[in-house]
Design an enzyme around this catalytic site. Sequence first.
Site, mmCIF file in Angstrom:
data_model
loop_
_atom_site.group_PDB
_atom_site.id
_atom_site.type_symbol
_atom_site.label_atom_id
_atom_site.label_comp_id
_atom_site.label_asym_id
_atom_site.label_seq_id
_atom_site.Cartn_x
_atom_site.Cartn_y
_atom_site.Cartn_z
ATOM 1 N N ASP A 358 90.353 1.349 84.096
ATOM 2 C CA ASP A 358 89.378 1.402 85.167
ATOM 3 C C ASP A 358 89.533 2.691 85.966
ATOM 4 O O ASP A 358 90.654 3.097 86.303
ATOM 5 C CB ASP A 358 89.578 0.186 86.074
ATOM 6 C CG ASP A 358 88.600 0.120 87.216
ATOM 7 O OD1 ASP A 358 87.399 0.001 86.953
ATOM 8 O OD2 ASP A 358 89.042 0.198 88.381
ATOM 9 N N GLU A 394 87.452 4.677 81.457
ATOM 10 C CA GLU A 394 86.235 4.724 82.252
ATOM 11 C C GLU A 394 86.300 6.081 82.946
ATOM 12 O O GLU A 394 87.032 6.244 83.932
ATOM 13 C CB GLU A 394 86.186 3.590 83.275
ATOM 14 C CG GLU A 394 84.895 3.601 84.075
ATOM 15 C CD GLU A 394 84.888 2.576 85.194
ATOM 16 O OE1 GLU A 394 83.820 1.984 85.444
ATOM 17 O OE2 GLU A 394 85.929 2.380 85.839
#
Length: 747
Positions: A358, A394
Amino acid sequence: MTTPSPTCGIVDFPDRARPGSPEPLGVRWDGSGVNVAVAAPNADAVEICLFDAQDNEHRYQLPERDGGVWHGYLPGVGPGQRYGLRAHGPYAPDRGLRYNPAKLLVDPYARLLTGGLVPHAAISGFDETDPYSVSSDGRDSAPFVPRCVVVDDRPAGADPAANRPGTPWLDTILYELHVKGFTQRHPDVPAGHRGTYAGLAHPAVIDHLRTLGVTAVELLPVHANLSEPTLTRRGLTNYWGYNTVGFFAPHPDYAATDNPVAEFRSMVRELHAAGIEVILDVVFNHTAEGSERGPTLSLRGLDNATYYRVEPSDPRRYRDVTGCGNTLNTSSPHVIKLIMDSLRYWITEMGVDGYRFDLATALARNPDSFDPAAPLLTAIHADPVLSTVKIIAEPWDVGWGGYQVGAFPAPWAEWNGRYRDTVRAVWTQHASGMADLGYRITGSSDLYQHSGRRPWASVNFVTAHDGFTLADLVSYADKHNEANGEGNHDGDAHNNSTNCGVEGPTDCPDVLSHRRRTRRALLATLLLSAGVPMLLAGDEFGRSQGGNNNAYCQDNAISWMRWPHGAPADESPARGPAPAADPAGDDPMLLPLVSGLVALRRTSRTLRRQAFFHGGPSSVGALADITWFRADGAIMLDTDWNSPLVHTVVAHLSGRALPWRTSDGAPVTGDSFLLILRPDPGEVTVVLPGEPWARTYELLLDTSAEDLAGFPGTLDGQRRVMHAGQEVQVTGRTVVLLRVTDQHQTR
């Protein structure tokens, strides 16, 4: 965060801590007692606090320090013992130091947590009136924070890592899901297992995954996490789980038993037995402690300036590039070690097959700008364990220069936000352009080829947990996040979505038909593009969130999977709002469309690109690997390629120009295809290309069809045959796929 209360784990508490070892970090049981090792380089002292069955606290100061690690040994302490940590040192925010021994801290290496976070003023380390003052809060936080639990984390039974599917990137189909939401309403999962690791391992659930043909589940965060006090005060929770407090502990609320560790391992074994890999979405960019106004729960109290990035000019404040209040300091060796130890643990001890990181740009700032050779990325690349599993970035954060799609080094794959934005924009009539779309559906060579990566570096997606579901993407022009309690100000306002003429649910046949066609076209584009496709759980069933594009705090039917064969028989309407009906209308074609195209990818080397396309001229005996045509059958010119609008795309994918070789070096061939995309809402006449590309074709797929005939994998009889030069009527918002049937003529 709740689990059945574990036993105390001890009868007679030791009188003091004995000398221990600085490795391994954490509180680790050896069969006779526990070794305690805590990295707190600038602390004056560290205590481990044991709690008895009546929740009375027994404190032990760790007697030794080596290289910033405080350590000791407690004989007689064993599995089930609840504990926490306290750290002593100066409370000097102006120097980035926030020690406060009144605050019970979570061990960063704890394997299990129990209990929840109560939004009480005592969880703050500072005087509640001013987080920047030199005054600390002296109230004991122990009654209001989770406890760590000593576990016997030696694997029981079969090694969960022993039978890894080892699916190559080339063959990977990702499926993003939430452990709880995926099975919470599944009627075939026993009530006690719904929403749990055991529920995800249920045969009925695994059968669905196998029917789809997905090769890996990408799980939203399963590290132990907490809800922000601001949410709990509103009666909500952080459902998605991007608020980590324990990097080694499975989130206990997803366990059907009082042993989340064993249950998680069992889930991994069952998925592996079905040939399905397990990818974890991990949050190492920030923690649940939030900004300087947040609670003191773990790292802040152990060594704030070591674990977090503080502003050099004002160490009272955090350098926040995550939008979540703090950013972990991945320039610190202690933070790098914490992350690396966690990553290795979940692979070697829990059996997982890879990670999606993330806000990964935040992990690669060295110290401020993005650096593809940042210490953590280098450590991951060089590690003999981590270098063998799937790693996905990401590739953005909210800081300056944070959007880094295409910039991560090999062997990283990336969530390709450019793919999502372009494909959405084209199919919802928000423009984009022909060249942009061409790059996206062919693997984004403009982003990845320069660094020597392959097409599978691009993880292609149209929808994900963050944003509209597929049904909502074609049914809402605007977000509708009122249920989040933030005045609809949260969530992205730029979605490249369309309501097809009516906002939300409607009974208008034309609007519903328009929505169904657009949705099928988006799925078909995704599954026919070069790269690694990622599907969002529930899109194959038309799952809607009622237009909520930021359902991070909706632990209810808004977010839970809506299984088409009914809700559980024992479900009470009082448990929450009814799940939103599919605003695009029930579509029985979605599931066979997905499973059929996945099956077609699996059997076709042409659709699973091993290298990027090169294009170029074609002649008899020497076809280009890809040739782009206009609707009238003529080859595209530069002016067509540079068009700012996409009306019709026709691409010939040659199976006679593949970058494959047998073991003895002979070329490998496959089927050739003609792919037609018609994003424009109006019908168009397409002239099928002739020689040297083909003489005849067979129709495999027309996404405008309202029955199963013609969908891949569903038609066993003779398919419709078409001839070169034939004019074919293609409905607006449709994908058509044809297979060349006379390849011997096109060598």
